[in-house]
Design an enzyme around this catalytic site. Sequence first.
Site, PDB file in Angstrom:
ATOM      1  N   HIS A 152      -0.925   0.461   7.235  1.00 18.27           N
ATOM      2  CA  HIS A 152      -1.659   1.476   6.065  1.00 18.27           C
ATOM      3  C   HIS A 152      -1.432   2.840   5.659  1.00 18.27           C
ATOM      4  CE1 HIS A 152      -4.016   0.123   2.652  1.00 18.27           C
ATOM      5  NE2 HIS A 152      -4.892   1.179   3.179  1.00 18.27           N
ATOM      6  N   CYS A 188       0.647  -1.152  -0.478  1.00 21.14           N
ATOM      7  CA  CYS A 188      -0.274   0.301  -0.489  1.00 21.14           C
ATOM      8  C   CYS A 188       1.354   1.001   0.205  1.00 21.14           C
ATOM      9  CB  CYS A 188      -0.618  -0.016   1.213  1.00 21.14           C
ATOM     10  SG  CYS A 188      -0.185  -0.284   2.488  1.00 21.14           S
TER      11      CYS A 188
END
Length: 996
Positions: free
Chosen positions: A827, A454
């Site tokens: 994330h 990510c």
Amino acid sequence: MDKILEAVVMSSYPNNVKQGLVRRVIEAAKQPMDSEQCWSMLELSTKLYLTGDTKYKREIGKEVLEVYGHYHPEEFEEFFNVRFLLSLLQEGYGPLGKRSHYVLDYIQLGLQFVLESPSANSIFSLLRIEVLRKICERPSPKQCAKISRLLIQHPQCIPMGKHQLLFCQQLIRCIGHFQCVSEGEEEIMEFLEQVNKVSGLLQRIWRTQTSTILPSLKELFTIISSTEEQEAPSNALASVVQFVPLELMDGVIRNLTNDDSITDVQMMMAIGRMIDWVSWPLGKNIDKWIIALLKGLAAVKKFSILIEVTLSKIEKVFSKLLYPIVREGALSVLQYMLLSFQHSHEAFHLLLPHIPRLVASLRKEDSNSATSSLEQLAELIHCMFFRFSGFPDLYEPVLEAVKALPIPNEDRIKHLLGQNAWTSQKNELACFYPRLASKSETGKIGLINLGNTCYMNSIIQSLFMASDFRHSVLNLTEGNSQPLMTKLQWLFAFLEHSQRPAISPESFLSASWPPWFTPGAQQDCSEYLKYLLDRLHEEEKTGKRIYQKLKESSLMSQAVEHHCLNKTLIEKMFGGKMMTKIRCLKCLNVSSREEAFTDLSLAFPPADRNMHGSTSILPVEEIGPQFIEPPENTGQLTGSPWIRRKAPMAGDPAASPKLVETLGFREPGEATNPLSGSDFGVDTAKDPLSAFGEQACAPKDSRSVPDLINYFLSPERLTAENKYHCEKCASLQDAEKVAELTEGPHYLILTLLRFSFDPRTMKRKKILDNVSIPVVLKLPVLVAPEETEEVCQCGKDSTAPGSGFMSVVYDLCSVVVHSGISSESGHYYCYSRECTDTVPQGQPRDRVPKPASDKQLDFEIQWYLFNDTRVSFSSFESVSNVTSFFPKDTAYVLFYRQRPGRQSCLLHEALAEAGRLHGEPSLHKDLMEAISKDNILYLQEQEKEARNRAAYISALPKSPLWWRDLDRDKDDDSSSGGCSPAAGGGGSGSFHGLVF
């Protein structure tokens, strides 16, 4: 005597009078009596019991039968013979069409009086055959319950040997046909009692003959896995499972999941129907069997089955939390389904619209069951927030609903996620993620996460949304001798033209991978961005120059060619320059060094430093949402920082500090700012965007981006161990160091240094401070005297003689957010919008565009939220509030785009000219062919998947509409949604929301 009894029963006397006369007859029956009279009385009582049209008549018949069975056993045995019982069981009793429903009750009543008789064994043999026959005829639940009561009371009548196994299998099939025909609570309670009686018979048989358990379970699985049944088998089958010994569970599940004769469709059908069993009230261990089978399927990597079943059933399981009577089991299954479904957010996101309503319902219920479930549900939700961060717009209503409930710590969350995952090997699920049916409604394309990538996806999307950079990359021709830039061009082209909802950046990842990064581990997106830009820059320097390409295409004027000479694309788009000056405080000699940069790394000031009142050498201004129209006198260049804005020093006259200014907003009673909104010719009270001022302006007790930039640019004293070696003094001296921007980049990249090394824990910790992000930023850039006249010809600003600073305006275009508390985990996702200089929609093309300083700021341009494969519409309000709602989600890397009309006018003119001549970038032939082929392949894949999914979905058992449960709870304020004591007795609608 039989005539007397019949006359009394049939008379019109009141029941109390009848009862007295019947008593006298019954007392007389206890005396010795001839055989013929006994037969007459037994026939009459049998008639009354089997065909009596009132309960009173049947009670009299029963009472007389019991008296004769007790006081006249020989006559009763002779009457209650095998032939008579066979006739009753096969032909029934009473006139045709009105056969008695009480034959089994009658037989059960009479059996107790012949148990010791010589004919008992013959009767038992008959009944063993007849009960098996009757079960094979699929009697109603009521009749089946009567058979069960008979056999439980008289186990001698249970079929034996191979017939016993057949009986168990047929009894299970019989239960599979049970249906409750009424929605009334009394009828449903009666139905539940009947089912429990039948399953109780199975339990009794299994206890005495354990060898029948596994064949019975095999028959059960055959029923629930069948794809040929017109009607789904009854959820009453759940009552059977609760009596299977748990010690058999592992072996049973292992045999099922490793049986190659069971197809995926059959297995999906079976597990889907088992999940429906969570609706069955009063069942024990049903949730344990469901979870065990789900785990068994994960162990043999049947992920496609697990995914389809979870996505089709999870909402129904969730809706059952409304009912206290099935809540515990439903919550256990829900927890496993969510905690195991870790490859994708799909399952959790299906529940998001329903969570606030369920939480409100449980709060209203106010029971121990509801309170416990709320706490477990909140823990589950926070686990999902942790696992699938990056959806602030979707999560805000849910977070609001559970904000008063306890929040689990991160260790607890990691423990729950770690012990429930289908597999620890993430690549095993790669082909299942994501399951996207169509392109996002935004028209944008996502990037597939290739295993903690990510950090790369968010950077790629931010660079892609930098439209000037994207167009330049897409305009590159073949044979540019830049392999990494070519891969980026292909990636951008697919993001622009692919029909897929998300594409894989695997090829670009392998080419741009920093060699020190650990595969599969989370990385620092800022570190990746710096490495990527440096690679692209160095690659172009050793290959063909982009400015040569532009020169050959005659798109550049001589002035622009001179301006861009020897600059790579990375330098032109992201490169800026900074002058570092060090002044000796003894001799006042100043040494300076100019350096290039592609991003500014902004440290956080010490906690005790008040940025809003601190001395600022270079004023960075934050502009609120308004029209920017600077008055002419504010455009004047300011002088040297050590003359006009220096910090007070020993031996120098006191300098008045220049404070950071936030344009367009003032606190009540605050002195008027000369750069405030009113001076720009805008009535901010009438500005429809002024309502967003709170988001665009930092609270007094928080940091803002201008605060961090000012801290970066503020003077630093070099004293004690950090003394400066002055060449003029030839010794170490106290000095002051200051940084000045001498060239603002076209795209300004700011990295907020949130990660610092903690020597106490020997780990990098994260600074979670909220930082206000201005949508428009004015950055001071130092202008040399010889550049002053040239620069000011491009804009409106007049200039003061001599060198000084000019304000360069930047628009926010991307924000990369890190969710988590460590750089090694968490994330990344990003907010982006496209900032361009194109003519606004609806404005004639032949009109001269307004200067950039005239355009309205803030929310005209659509924001998007990029979170790996998912792309959605968003807003600047969401960008501003994300940390307020989710404290671990903090802005990390910011992209700003410079407005034209100032220092960058030549580059802007070149880009605008190229855009007018060519419009959208035209891709070379090989690239266009590759995209076209992939789009055709994608359509073929979609057709194949649609056929496969149609087969899968058609195999899934149909179940009642789950959302009716939630709708009923919403509309019916008088019912607590259950019938347990905790629910206060429930209401008439409490049960039919289950399986009925």
